[in-house]
Scaffold this motif. Structure first.
Motif, mmCIF file in Angstrom:
data_model
loop_
_atom_site.group_PDB
_atom_site.id
_atom_site.type_symbol
_atom_site.label_atom_id
_atom_site.label_comp_id
_atom_site.label_asym_id
_atom_site.label_seq_id
_atom_site.Cartn_x
_atom_site.Cartn_y
_atom_site.Cartn_z
ATOM 1 N N GLN A 101 0.734 -1.406 0.122
ATOM 2 C CA GLN A 101 0.191 -0.022 -0.005
ATOM 3 C C GLN A 101 0.802 1.192 -0.048
ATOM 4 O OE1 GLN A 101 -2.705 -0.076 -1.030
ATOM 5 N NE2 GLN A 101 -4.446 -0.997 0.197
ATOM 6 N N PRO A 102 0.441 2.426 -0.488
ATOM 7 C CA PRO A 102 -0.700 2.767 -0.851
ATOM 8 C C PRO A 102 -1.092 2.370 -2.351
ATOM 9 C CG PRO A 102 0.472 4.573 -1.093
ATOM 10 C CD PRO A 102 1.251 3.462 -0.744
ATOM 11 N N PHE A 103 -0.165 1.478 -3.091
ATOM 12 C CA PHE A 103 -0.534 1.166 -4.414
ATOM 13 C C PHE A 103 -1.289 0.077 -4.936
ATOM 14 C CE2 PHE A 103 4.298 2.415 -3.799
ATOM 15 C CZ PHE A 103 3.932 3.914 -4.088
ATOM 16 N N ARG A 104 -1.767 -0.716 -4.082
ATOM 17 C CA ARG A 104 -2.738 -1.783 -4.352
ATOM 18 C C ARG A 104 -4.076 -1.189 -5.272
ATOM 19 N NH1 ARG A 104 -3.744 -4.861 0.519
ATOM 20 N NH2 ARG A 104 -1.402 -4.912 0.880
ATOM 21 N N ALA A 105 -4.252 -2.297 -6.010
ATOM 22 C CA ALA A 105 -5.561 -1.981 -6.976
ATOM 23 C C ALA A 105 -6.857 -2.197 -5.943
ATOM 24 C CB ALA A 105 -5.848 -2.752 -8.280
ATOM 25 N N HIS A 106 -7.935 -1.251 -6.425
ATOM 26 C CA HIS A 106 -8.892 -1.573 -5.627
ATOM 27 C C HIS A 106 -9.654 -2.777 -5.810
ATOM 28 C CE1 HIS A 106 -13.007 -0.524 -4.101
ATOM 29 N NE2 HIS A 106 -12.312 0.380 -3.534
ATOM 30 N N PRO A 107 -10.143 -3.469 -5.087
ATOM 31 C CA PRO A 107 -11.156 -4.788 -5.334
ATOM 32 C C PRO A 107 -12.028 -4.443 -6.445
ATOM 33 C CG PRO A 107 -11.119 -4.686 -2.981
ATOM 34 C CD PRO A 107 -10.394 -3.428 -3.760
ATOM 35 N N SER A 108 -12.585 -5.444 -7.282
ATOM 36 C CA SER A 108 -13.422 -5.370 -8.206
ATOM 37 C C SER A 108 -14.881 -5.255 -7.631
ATOM 38 C CB SER A 108 -13.393 -6.229 -9.306
ATOM 39 O OG SER A 108 -14.421 -6.880 -9.428
ATOM 40 N N ILE A 109 -15.476 -4.145 -7.686
ATOM 41 C CA ILE A 109 -16.811 -3.993 -7.112
ATOM 42 C C ILE A 109 -17.994 -3.362 -8.160
ATOM 43 C CG2 ILE A 109 -16.066 -3.364 -4.718
ATOM 44 C CD1 ILE A 109 -16.809 -0.228 -5.357
ATOM 45 N N PRO A 110 -19.154 -3.263 -7.923
ATOM 46 C CA PRO A 110 -19.777 -3.130 -9.014
ATOM 47 C C PRO A 110 -19.816 -1.443 -9.468
ATOM 48 C CG PRO A 110 -20.929 -3.947 -7.138
ATOM 49 C CD PRO A 110 -19.749 -3.986 -6.729
ATOM 50 N N HIS A 111 -19.270 -0.623 -8.621
ATOM 51 C CA HIS A 111 -19.154 0.797 -8.850
ATOM 52 C C HIS A 111 -17.539 0.933 -9.314
ATOM 53 C CE1 HIS A 111 -23.285 1.358 -8.151
ATOM 54 N NE2 HIS A 111 -23.282 0.998 -6.549
ATOM 55 N N HIS A 112 -17.418 1.775 -10.434
ATOM 56 C CA HIS A 112 -16.081 1.972 -10.724
ATOM 57 C C HIS A 112 -15.333 3.119 -10.116
ATOM 58 C CE1 HIS A 112 -12.525 2.799 -13.025
ATOM 59 N NE2 HIS A 112 -12.323 1.357 -13.150
ATOM 60 N N ALA A 113 -14.326 3.220 -9.582
ATOM 61 C CA ALA A 113 -13.791 4.470 -8.555
ATOM 62 C C ALA A 113 -14.031 5.789 -9.502
ATOM 63 C CB ALA A 113 -12.418 4.208 -8.211
ATOM 64 N N LEU A 114 -13.526 5.442 -10.634
ATOM 65 C CA LEU A 114 -13.363 6.835 -11.578
ATOM 66 C C LEU A 114 -14.771 7.393 -12.001
ATOM 67 C CD1 LEU A 114 -10.763 6.009 -14.322
ATOM 68 C CD2 LEU A 114 -10.483 6.957 -12.047
ATOM 69 N N ASP A 115 -15.976 6.742 -11.692
ATOM 70 C CA ASP A 115 -17.081 7.282 -12.052
ATOM 71 C C ASP A 115 -17.607 7.726 -10.655
ATOM 72 O OD1 ASP A 115 -17.290 5.961 -14.546
ATOM 73 O OD2 ASP A 115 -18.010 4.193 -13.915
ATOM 74 N N TRP A 116 -17.401 7.454 -9.526
ATOM 75 C CA TRP A 116 -17.981 7.779 -8.337
ATOM 76 C C TRP A 116 -17.115 8.513 -7.377
ATOM 77 C CZ3 TRP A 116 -23.071 6.856 -7.650
ATOM 78 C CH2 TRP A 116 -23.753 5.816 -8.683
ATOM 79 N N GLY A 117 -15.619 8.363 -7.719
ATOM 80 C CA GLY A 117 -14.823 9.233 -6.653
ATOM 81 C C GLY A 117 -14.557 8.089 -5.532
#
Lengths: 703, 162
Positions: A101-117
């Protein structure tokens, strides 16, 4: 001034000038140096070094630049700079735990980080560029990061109806209803199946003053060494919490309650001939116990059983636990209640059974003589008959302690806004909370935990009673509370909220009367409304054959020996059974199942033989289903399927089980039409003679 | 005059430099607070596995669909596992499952046992679960494996800018 003095002075001046220049340059250099050594720049450089050790360096550094990164979504008012340090969150190759960390990828969730912050879910400060300011509570920025353990709270901000991905949030929301939190605190709770606390207008018929004293002092009467009793994973906690009452208050309240007898007790006479015939028999209580078990009272009510020194509650938690009920209730009240619970108070959720006087006598004797504890009231002080002063003081306490918020009682109105408004508690900042002398970290999560575990820890004069909850349940409650936030003021959010869709299934007519009387909805689902203990009956008319439903209603059986929950024996009359069956057949139909079964659906010995082979060899259905004495017990027993289900249902089910019962565990297979025909033909040959029909079950019907 | 000036200079420098310092928090956070969900080690209930979002979704699906045959105790009581021949693997059995690749597990779950020459008693879930859900179940099994699962060694850097 002499020249040499001038020279001396100018040397001094030059020295001062030189020193101040150095200082000036140094001060000037501090700002760029500070910027160069800023932690976020260090993280950026560290990421570049890290990316160079990975095989896909090029892709990892594709968007790399040396400045601050941010996610900017104007319509949600999102400006999140978290990606300045968390640079790998969108890189699928950085998903695994070995990535630092802090470089790990976000686990895959139904909402994409770039769409929601990021802040929408994780909270914290999106604008901050310092580690502490972004993650923790600081003087100027009060919203700390939400610990991942409670992250489901953020799902709940928009998803106001339960979704399967958030079990902890769903449990917490259920607890807010079950524990009656919403009755004192203002909050938005969606409609749920719920057994409300009893009306106390006639409690004087039911229990003695001594018992009321004991109950108010310590509602929990069955405990193991850890102070918990567990049944099937659910703590069977009385929903009544513990109030901190002293002896005088207990005397006053018990005096007030034990004199509540507003209306005379309903009919409670048992035919004297039956009483005379059974009174002297020594085994009347044993027979009562047998009847109690045969009727499956334990599907809703738990009874403690002690085996090998371990106390365990066996049974459900829809109704109250009954282990010591015989030491509580008055026998006349018990008989009147069993005959007609709604005559005691109208909204009682206990079904109104069809009793024979004989059964009623036996079961009441069992309850009054076996479900008892002679020591239960031993620590209750001797009390004289209630005096008017005690009764008056008790009435005031009843109002003052907020009892009327949960319990209806004639002549007293529930106070409004009794507890603090919690409808936006998830948005509370630390400065709005009073921590008192509590030695806990000053965060909202710690405040809520401390308050729920011990209400007086943060406020010694708290009116909130003491609940005894398991750790997981406290976490679930915190999650549900944190999900209640002030709406972010971006208008786009209003559109995002997925509202709870309240659905109430309330049939009218004769079936409606039976549905109310037997409280079918407490266990069964009807078009999305109802409990989940028993199979969904929304499509029962398409599924079961009429004759089977009638015989099941008259004598409900289950094929799951492991299950302690079975449909109670309601002793339906013939007319009732036929009303229910007709209604189910006419109304509870699936559009996916042909209501006019194709008479031309062929069956032949060859087809049956093929079906049997498919069942036993190709698809090995016996791993989950039992026929006769062999097979697995994941799915329902199929021994009597030919008399139970409709052929059109079986064909539709084999084609796509999830289309009929969403979420059923039967996997959807790719059968050919011919295979479906053959399997249906084979399954329809499975019949048991009515006399030995013990396997027909609804308990296993849906899963 | 001189010492006073020096004092002033040092004070200014000290003030400027103090801004560069960063505070480091020393408290060790509770790992539970950073987990979406937990699962106790089946062979040692005091030991907890901390699950991320994907593993937690896998746990939910596992306890709905798979637990009946791939665990020795189930939410409903006894398990169907001992009833089957051949006996299905326990989902946390690392000695049996760690050597199988994610692709193999994805295949057997999607297509069923008969597709990979195993028992047809394992039904296919490819039309019941999505590929994401199947991947989540695999992630959950990997998370609770005993002995622990080690992901295959990552291929070394094939090219480097330095």
């Amino acid at each position: 001034m002499p020249a040499e003095e001038m020279g001396k002075a100018s040397r001094k001046l030059r020295l001062a000038f030189a020193i101040s220049s150095v200082v000036f340059v140094a001060v000037l250099a501090i700002s760029p140096l500070k910027d160069y050594f800023a932690p976020w720049r260090q993280y950026k450089r560290a990421y570049a070094r890290f990316a160079n050790t990975r095989p896909d360096t090029k892709r990892l550094l594709a968007d790399y630049h040396s400045g601050i990164d941010q996610i900017w979504i104007p319509e949600l008012k999102v400006v999140d700079r978290c990606t300045t340090c968390h640079q790998g969150i969108t890189q699928p190759s950085l998903m695994d735990a070995s990535v630092p960390q802090p470089f790990r990828a976000h686990p895959s969730i139904p909402h994409h980080a770039l769409d929601w912050g990021c802040v929408v879910c994780h909270r914290g400060q999106g604008l901050a560029t310092e580690v502490r300011e972004a993650h923790e509570t600081t003087l100027g920025w009060e919203q700390p990061l939400l610990p991942t353990h409670f992250i489901q709270a953020s799902c709940g901000v928009c998803h106001q109806s339960d979704i399967p991905e958030t079990p902890q949030l769903n449990r917490g929301r259920q607890l807010l209803v079950d524990l009656n939190c919403f009755r004192c605190h203002r909050m938005n709770v969606s409609e749920r199946i719920y057994v409300p606390p009893p009306d106390l207008s006639n409690i004087g018929h039911k229990a003695s003053r001594e018992w009321i004293y004991k109950w108010l002092k310590e509602p929990r009467t069955i405990l193991d060494s850890d102070g918990n009793v567990v049944t099937n994973g659910y703590a069977n906690e009385p929903r009544m919490p513990q109030f901190r009452l002293n002896d005088a208050e207990l005397r006053d309240l018990s005096a007030f309650l034990s004199t509540r007898q507003n209306e005379p007790l309903g009919s409670h006479q048992i035919d004297p001939r039956i009483v005379a015939a059974w009174q002297k028999k020594p085994d009347v209580a044993d027979q009562g116990e047998t009847r109690f078990r045969q009727m499956f009272c334990t599907t809703c009510h738990a009874v403690a059983v002690t085996r090998a020194g371990q106390t365990q509650l066996i049974g459900g938690n829809i109704g109250p636990e009954l282990t010591k009920i015989g030491s509580k209730v008055n026998e006349d009240w018990l008989i009147a209640w069993l005959r007609n619970p709604q005559s005691y108070f109208g909204y009682a959720q206990m079904p109104r059974y069809q009793w024979s006087d004989e059964d009623l006598y036996k079961v009441s004797r069992y309850i009054m003589t076996r479900l008892t504890d002679s020591d239960l009231l031993s620590d209750v002080p001797k009390m004289d008959p209630p005096t008017p002063a005690e009764i008056q003081a008790g009435k005031q306490l009843f109002v003052g302690k907020g009892c009327a918020n949960c319990h209806g009682i004639q002549g007293i109105k529930a106070p409004k806004e009794f507890g603090p408004d919690l409808s936006a508690v998830g948005s509370k900042t630390v400065s709005e909370l009073m921590f008192g002398d509590a030695k806990i970290p000053h965060t909202l999560v710690d405040y809520l935990r401390s308050k729920i575990e011990n209400p007086t820890s943060v406020n010694t004069t708290a009116a909130m009673p003491q609940y005894h909850l398991k750790k997981e349940d406290v976490s679930a409650l915190i999650t549900a509370l944190l999900s209640m936030t002030r709406r972010p003021d971006a208008p786009a959010f209003a559109k995002l909220v997925v509202r709870a869709t309240p659905s109430k299934f309330q049939p009218a007519g004769q079936f409606g009367e039976l549905y109310d009387r037997y409280k079918c909805y407490l266990c069964h689902q009807f078009n999305g409304y109802g409990g989940t203990l028993a199979p969904d009956l929304s499509f029962e008319g398409s599924r079961a054959q009429k004759a089977w439903v009638v015989s099941f209603l008259k004598n409900p059986q289950t094929l799951r020996p492991a299950s302690t929950f079975r449909m109670p024996q309601f002793n339906f009359t013939d007319a009732e059974a036929s009303t229910i069956t007709d209604y189910l057949e006419m109304v509870m139909q699936s559009p996916q199942v042909n209501p006019n079964p194709d008479n031309s659906s062929k069956t032949s010995p060859e087809l049956v033989a093929l079906g049997k082979q498919l069942y036993e060899v190709k698809y090995q259905c016996q791993s989950c289903h039992t026929i006769g004495a062999t097979g697995g017990y994941v799915g329902p027993n199929l021994s009597n399927l030919g008399s139970w289900m409709r052929p059109a249902w079986i064909a539709a089910w084999l084609k796509n089980p999830q289309a009929l019962v969403p979420g059923t565990i039967e996997p959807r297979r790719e059968f050919t039409d011919q295979e479906i025909q053959a399997l249906s033909a084979f399954l329809m040959t499975l019949k048991q003679t009515p006399t030995s029909a013990k396997a027909g079950s609804a308990a296993g019907g849906s899963r | 005059m001189k010492p006073r000036r020096l004092c002033l200079l040092l004070a200014v420098l000290a003030l400027a430099l103090s801004g560069c310092g960063t505070k480091k928090s020393t408290a060790q956070p509770d790992p539970l607070l950073h987990a979406y969900d937990v699962e106790p080690d089946w062979s040692n209930p005091d030991h907890l596995f901390y699950l991320n979002y994907q593993q937690a979704q896998g746990k939910r699906i596992f306890y709905d669909k798979c637990v009946w045959c791939h665990a020795d105790s189930t939410p409903a009581g006894p398990s169907n596992r001992s009833n089957l021949n051949p006996m299905p693997a326990l989902a946390n059995d690392g000695s049996a499952l760690n050597s199988l690749s994610d692709d193999y597990l994805r295949n057997i779950i999607t297509l069923g046992g008969s597709a990979v020459s195993k028992s047809a008693m394992m039904p296919p879930y490819g039309k019941t679960l999505t590929q994401d859900e199947i991947q989540a179940v695999i992630a959950f099994m990997r998370a609770i494996a005993q002995p622990p699962y080690q992901p295959p060694a990552r291929p070394g850097p094939q090219y480097s800018t330095r």
